[in-house]
Enzyme design. Structure first.
Site, PDB file in Angstrom:
ATOM      1  N   TYR A   1       0.860  -1.193   0.000  1.00 38.03           N
ATOM      2  CA  TYR A   1       0.000   0.000   0.000  1.00 38.03           C
ATOM      3  C   TYR A   1       0.887   1.229   0.000  1.00 38.03           C
ATOM      4  O   TYR A   1       1.867   1.284   0.748  1.00 38.03           O
ATOM      5  CB  TYR A   1      -0.900   0.034   1.245  1.00 38.03           C
ATOM      6  CG  TYR A   1      -2.334  -0.296   0.925  1.00 38.03           C
ATOM      7  CD1 TYR A   1      -3.026   0.409  -0.051  1.00 38.03           C
ATOM      8  CD2 TYR A   1      -2.999  -1.296   1.617  1.00 38.03           C
ATOM      9  CE1 TYR A   1      -4.345   0.104  -0.344  1.00 38.03           C
ATOM     10  CE2 TYR A   1      -4.320  -1.610   1.319  1.00 38.03           C
ATOM     11  CZ  TYR A   1      -4.990  -0.902   0.336  1.00 38.03           C
ATOM     12  OH  TYR A   1      -6.284  -1.204   0.042  1.00 38.03           O
TER      13      TYR A   1
ATOM     14  N   ARG B   1      -1.866  -3.141 -18.270  1.00 39.19           N
ATOM     15  CA  ARG B   1      -3.031  -2.264 -18.241  1.00 39.19           C
ATOM     16  C   ARG B   1      -2.750  -1.171 -17.220  1.00 39.19           C
ATOM     17  O   ARG B   1      -2.350  -1.451 -16.093  1.00 39.19           O
ATOM     18  CB  ARG B   1      -4.288  -3.046 -17.844  1.00 39.19           C
ATOM     19  CG  ARG B   1      -4.491  -4.314 -18.653  1.00 39.19           C
ATOM     20  CD  ARG B   1      -5.874  -4.863 -18.521  1.00 39.19           C
ATOM     21  NE  ARG B   1      -6.768  -4.107 -19.360  1.00 39.19           N
ATOM     22  CZ  ARG B   1      -6.854  -4.258 -20.693  1.00 39.19           C
ATOM     23  NH1 ARG B   1      -6.116  -5.143 -21.310  1.00 39.19           N
ATOM     24  NH2 ARG B   1      -7.680  -3.526 -21.393  1.00 39.19           N
TER      25      ARG B   1
ATOM     26  N   THR C   1      -3.325   5.355 -22.061  1.00 40.36           N
ATOM     27  CA  THR C   1      -3.233   4.057 -21.400  1.00 40.36           C
ATOM     28  C   THR C   1      -1.863   3.489 -21.757  1.00 40.36           C
ATOM     29  O   THR C   1      -1.178   4.004 -22.644  1.00 40.36           O
ATOM     30  CB  THR C   1      -4.332   3.092 -21.886  1.00 40.36           C
ATOM     31  OG1 THR C   1      -4.326   3.083 -23.318  1.00 40.36           O
ATOM     32  CG2 THR C   1      -5.699   3.489 -21.376  1.00 40.36           C
TER      33      THR C   1
ATOM     34  N   LYS D   1      -1.746  -0.443 -24.962  1.00 39.64           N
ATOM     35  CA  LYS D   1      -2.116  -0.584 -26.378  1.00 39.64           C
ATOM     36  C   LYS D   1      -0.825  -0.629 -27.206  1.00 39.64           C
ATOM     37  O   LYS D   1      -0.042  -1.559 -27.026  1.00 39.64           O
ATOM     38  CB  LYS D   1      -3.070   0.544 -26.765  1.00 39.64           C
ATOM     39  CG  LYS D   1      -4.376   0.517 -25.943  1.00 39.64           C
ATOM     40  CD  LYS D   1      -5.392   1.515 -26.427  1.00 39.64           C
ATOM     41  CE  LYS D   1      -6.726   1.370 -25.724  1.00 39.64           C
ATOM     42  NZ  LYS D   1      -6.853   2.193 -24.510  1.00 39.64           N
TER      43      LYS D   1
ATOM     44  N   GLU E   1      -0.480   4.912  -0.622  1.00 45.85           N
ATOM     45  CA  GLU E   1      -1.211   6.148  -0.921  1.00 45.85           C
ATOM     46  C   GLU E   1      -0.280   7.346  -0.801  1.00 45.85           C
ATOM     47  O   GLU E   1       0.504   7.445   0.155  1.00 45.85           O
ATOM     48  CB  GLU E   1      -2.372   6.354   0.059  1.00 45.85           C
ATOM     49  CG  GLU E   1      -3.648   5.676  -0.357  1.00 45.85           C
ATOM     50  CD  GLU E   1      -3.867   4.379   0.366  1.00 45.85           C
ATOM     51  OE1 GLU E   1      -2.858   3.733   0.733  1.00 45.85           O
ATOM     52  OE2 GLU E   1      -5.039   4.013   0.565  1.00 45.85           O
TER      53      GLU E   1
END
Ligand code: DSN
Length: 451
Positions: free
Chosen positions: A57, A237, A228, A231, A59
């Site tokens: 984690y 992703r 993104t 692609k 943040e």
């Protein structure tokens, strides 16, 4: 070591999940992946994605986290940021967006108030849902104005300028998901600058082409760039939001406001394994051989478009400048995309049905299919293979010519179900499938560790 050998633990603990992964692997190996927004990542990127960073984690941002233990996460995130800045020639980058839609939402949060006017390319004309389409947050929380393409498939700048002057949007989008020509950054910048709007380039589809020099860069013209990473860029992703020099000149706080919009505005903890994999993908994209890859995608795309037309297929705008093309199936019947997609899938060719500009049908039963070459090019396919593929695409599509969507709406679903059942049993399509598999055998992916 091939892909399956890497999953020994899963083989011990969960045969059901493993089997599905193996079936998907087989599907990817055996078929022609022609959805232009898909690609195959390298094993290196896959390893970074499957790494211990998935456990963390974090943040906040490097040096400013809410949780301890982020020494190496900070370094991985900074690595991805530095590579993104170099790849796109921009001063600031945020690599935390989970994917493209959250990235674009963050741009709205950073630049607009709810109910502000925004402008983007209409979805049926190739634009993206998040550029103001009515069913997306962008058309629900903001007041969208939509520009279109002309009959020739190019953006109608006269309309865009007229709309911008009349409605004074706060934010304008340039970039699309089904636009076969180069994105007109300069022309849209003139319009955005005239009305004082932020200009955001959504280059999700062409970011790999931009890094490889096979498509112009938006950096000199736009304030913000989103992409993104999965692609043409060939990453995991994920997504990146960048602020350009021009963006910082317009608004020196822009990059900070984008950071705040991503976290805490929209997201919680970043996906650190995804960040590490983005860093790995950007390292690959910055190599000289990626330039050749990007240019080959476009050469393949142009070759495929030419061959499709030689085989009697109609293309929107009669060709392509980038990695994708749109087959206009109104030559058969309106709303025909659903039948063509099913026939191509039966033949081992994965595409997506897609609206075409001025589509006489609906987005759910559109009149086109969208084809692209990034994934084929990753496998090493070249112009020669495009010639064979064009013949298969044309032949498979011809097999659907007898089907027609019923005029009565309530009859459509049942009719399509029956047609699909027949299509899946079609002998000509099954024969093409065998030929497709044979070609794919010569371009292996993960089974022999090629990529
Ligand atoms: N879903 C993507 C595409 O296929 O183009 C756009 O978000």
């Amino acid at each position: 070591m091939n892909f399956s050998e890497r999953m020994k633990k899963l083989a011990e603990t969960d045969k059901e999940a493993l089997e599905l992964i193996q079936l998907e692997l087989q599907r990817q190996e055996d078929g022609l992946e022609m959805i232009p927004s898909e690609n195959f990542v390298s094993m290196a990127v896959m390893e970074a994605m499957g790494s211990v960073f998935t456990n963390k984690y974090s943040e906040g941002y490097p040096g400013k986290r809410y949780y301890g233990g982020n020494e190496f996460v900070d370094k991985a995130e900074n690595l991805a940021i530095e590579r993104a800045k170099r790849a796109f020639n921009v001063p600031r980058a945020n690599v935390q967006p989970y994917s493209g839609t959250p990235a674009n939402f963050a741009v709205y949060l950073a630049t607009c108030q709810p109910a502000d006017v925004i402008m983007g390319q209409a979805l049926p004309d190739g634009g993206h849902l998040t550029h103001g389409w009515k069913t997306s947050f962008s058309g629900i929380f903001y007041k969208p104005v939509q520009y279109h393409v002309k009959q020739d498939g190019y953006i109608d700048f006269d309309e865009a300028r007229r709309l911008a002057l009349a409605h004074r949007p706060k934010l304008i989008w340039v970039g699309a998901s089904a636009y076969v020509r180069q994105f007109p950054f300069k022309e849209m910048a003139e319009i955005a600058d005239e009305v004082g709007a932020y200009l955001a380039a959504d280059v999700a589809h062409v970011s790999g082409l931009i890094i490889g020099g096979a498509h112009p860069s938006p950096a000199p013209y736009c304030h913000i760039i989103t992409t993104t990473t999965h692609k043409t860029l060939r990453g995991p992703r994920g997504a990146i939001i960048m602020t350009t020099e021009k963006g910082l000149q317009k608004d020196p706080e822009l990059a900070e406001r984008i950071d705040k919009a991503v976290f805490p505005g929209l997201q919680g903890g970043p996906h650190d394994h995804q960040t590490a994999a983005i860093a790995a993908a950007l390292k690959e994209a910055l190599k000289p051989e990626f330039k050749e890859y990007a240019h080959q995608i476009v050469r393949n795309s142009k070759a495929l478009a030419t061959e499709l037309m030689k085989n009697g297929m109609k293309l929107v705008s009669n060709g392509t400048d980038n990695h994708l093309m749109l087959v206009d199936l109104t030559t058969v019947a309106k709303g025909h995309g659903v039948f063509a997609q099913e026939a191509l899938e039966t033949a081992g060719i994965t595409v997506n049905k897609n609206t075409i500009p001025h589509d006489p049908s609906s987005p759910f039963y559109p009149s086109g299919v969208r084809l692209g070459t990034p994934a084929l090019t990753t496998r090493g396919m070249k112009e020669e293979e495009m010639t064979a593929i064009a013949k298969w695409v044309a032949e498979a599509t011809r097999e659907t010519e007898k089907y027609r969507l019923p005029a009565e709406k309530s009859e459509i679903a049942e009719y399509v179900k029956g047609a699909k059942r027949e299509i899946r049993e079609n002998a000509a399509l099954k024969r093409i499938n065998t030929e497709v598999r044979e070609m794919c055998r010569h371009f292996p992916l993960y089974t022999d560790g090629t990529i």
